[in-house]
Scaffold this active site. Structure first.
Site, PDB file in Angstrom:
ATOM      1  N   TYR A   1      -3.175  11.353   1.136  1.00  0.00           N
ATOM      2  CA  TYR A   1      -3.900  10.310  -0.368  1.00  0.00           C
ATOM      3  C   TYR A   1      -4.065  11.133  -1.127  1.00  0.00           C
ATOM      4  CZ  TYR A   1      -5.188   5.367   0.329  1.00  0.00           C
ATOM      5  OH  TYR A   1      -5.145   4.214   0.672  1.00  0.00           O
TER       6      TYR A   1
ATOM      7  N   HIS B   1      -4.798  -8.305   0.654  1.00  0.00           N
ATOM      8  CA  HIS B   1      -4.331  -7.050   0.484  1.00  0.00           C
ATOM      9  C   HIS B   1      -2.931  -6.642   1.766  1.00  0.00           C
ATOM     10  CE1 HIS B   1      -2.885  -2.666  -0.624  1.00  0.00           C
ATOM     11  NE2 HIS B   1      -3.472  -1.729   0.100  1.00  0.00           N
TER      12      HIS B   1
ATOM     13  N   ASP C   1       0.382  -1.480   0.634  1.00  0.00           N
ATOM     14  CA  ASP C   1      -0.095   0.080  -0.015  1.00  0.00           C
ATOM     15  C   ASP C   1       0.610   1.132  -0.265  1.00  0.00           C
ATOM     16  OD1 ASP C   1      -3.335   0.546   0.461  1.00  0.00           O
ATOM     17  OD2 ASP C   1      -2.077   2.088   1.635  1.00  0.00           O
TER      18      ASP C   1
END
Length: 384
Positions: free
Chosen positions: A307, A361, A177
């Site tokens: 982000y 993930h 990630d």
């Protein structure tokens, strides 16, 4: 670099405030209370919150987590929280492991003993690591940025200073990630310091150079771009909000622990290899400990904003730019859309690529043994 020992100690007033907020939840209606197509299932959320109110014991989780050696280092105005476990073996390899969103240092709890004491867990003591697991700025107990412009690129610089401050002049890096972006920038920016990296995800912001004078897209690469675009359209609303208007999101989730729980739990279900039942992979205690770490951080705006910073400075490369340290990739079957090896090799120096038939993930939590085996194999083959 100033470093102090640290213990997690959430005050009773913070716990009381959390209980009050959870108790006073205003629940929404749902056309399909059982389903997940519209987001987190109302039935599941009611069960989770009932457990949070009646059975979850934060103090027990806090006590367990405090068995790990926690520290805080002051670096460039940040207070960076990290776990530092020395390896048991003849020549440990220093390795910094970086989490992503919606994860934390908790992701690495199961792999820490396997990597630092392989001899006690069926491994070769030669494959031991000095493990450093920091919390990203604004996550868990690391302080949040006070200004814009702190993304994975800049965090890589903080991590290098952390490692040098701990006496490690050569080290490896690992991540998934956002942690994969930080590890990639570490290798790109500081190739003389980083002996190699291991990734269990290729960041969605990765953009290799393409166009005139470069190889055309292969059919597999073209298909990947199509699949990734379709996934972003169907599943990427969270990233678009966090990457464009993180402050607006932060108002609601900083005020509602149930809202925060719904925002996070949906990703643990969607992104893991759980066949639709998140409790097949993660216990309620694990989910609520992770959610609580975000709640107690007091800096949800910063965790979302990362982000936006990643969008502003994506993992993008120009013609001729390469990530020089050797890279190993572990691809777990239920991971988010991942590019073919040829796409990755346009920039990365890929020396090892491992495919896994299961797992998603959150590899360090879902398949710790397989992830650790890949990490060991990669660094074992590198010069020390």
């Amino acid at each position: 670099m100033q470093t102090i020992e640290f213990q997690i100690d959430i005050g009773d007033d913070a716990l009381d405030d959390l209980r009050r907020r959870v108790t006073q939840t205003k629940w929404p209606a749902a056309i399909d209370p059982e389903g997940w197509d519209d987001g987190s299932s109302l039935r599941f959320m009611r069960e989770l919150i009932d457990y949070w109110q009646c059975e979850f014991d934060w103090r027990a989780q806090e006590t367990r987590l405090n068995l790990l050696p926690h520290f805080v280092a002051e670096i460039d105005g940040f207070k960076i929280h990290y776990i530092h476990v020395k390896g048991r073996g003849p020549s440990p390899t220093p390795l910094i492991m970086t989490h992503g969103w919606p994860g934390s240092f908790l992701e690495m709890e199961r792999v820490i003993p396997l990597l630092t004491d392989p001899g006690a867990h069926g491994g070769d003591p030669e494959d031991t690591f000095d493990l450093i697991v920091p919390a990203l700025p604004g996550y868990a107990f690391s302080s949040a940025p006070a200004k814009a412009g702190i993304g994975p690129f800049e965090i890589a610089g903080l991590w290098r200073k952390l490692m040098l401050g701990l006496g490690y002049t050569n080290f490896g890096a690992q991540g998934g990630d956002i942690g994969a972006a930080v590890s990639s920038w570490l290798a790109f920016r500081f190739p003389k310091d980083v002996v190699g990296i291991h990734l269990n995800y290729i960041p969605g912001s990765f953009r290799p150079p393409i166009g005139d004078g470069l190889p055309p897209l292969t059919p597999q690469e073209a298909e990947f771009k199509k699949v990734a675009a379709e996934w972003a359209d169907k599943e990427g609303a969270y990233a678009h909000v966090q990457g464009t208007k993180p402050q607006t999101l932060a108002y609601g989730l900083s005020d509602s622990p149930v809202g925060l729980a719904a925002w996070i739990v949906e990703k643990f279900r969607s992104w893991s290899d759980c066949d639709g039942n998140v409790l097949d992979v993660f216990s309620m205690d694990t989910l609520l400990t992770e959610i609580s770490l975000y709640w107690f951080s007091g800096s949800l705006d910063a965790s979302f904003r990362l982000y936006k910073e990643s969008r502003a400075h994506p993992l993008s490369f120009e013609k001729g730019q390469r990530i020089l340290p050797p890279v190993a990739i572990s691809h777990f079957a239920k991971e988010l859309p991942q590019p073919p090896r040829s796409w990755v090799e346009r920039v990365y120096n890929v020396v090892r690529w491992s495919e896994h038939a299961a797992g998603g993930h959150f590899a360090a939590m879902e398949k710790p043994g397989e992830l650790v085996a890949d990490i060991r194999s990669h660094f074992r083959a590198l010069p020390r």
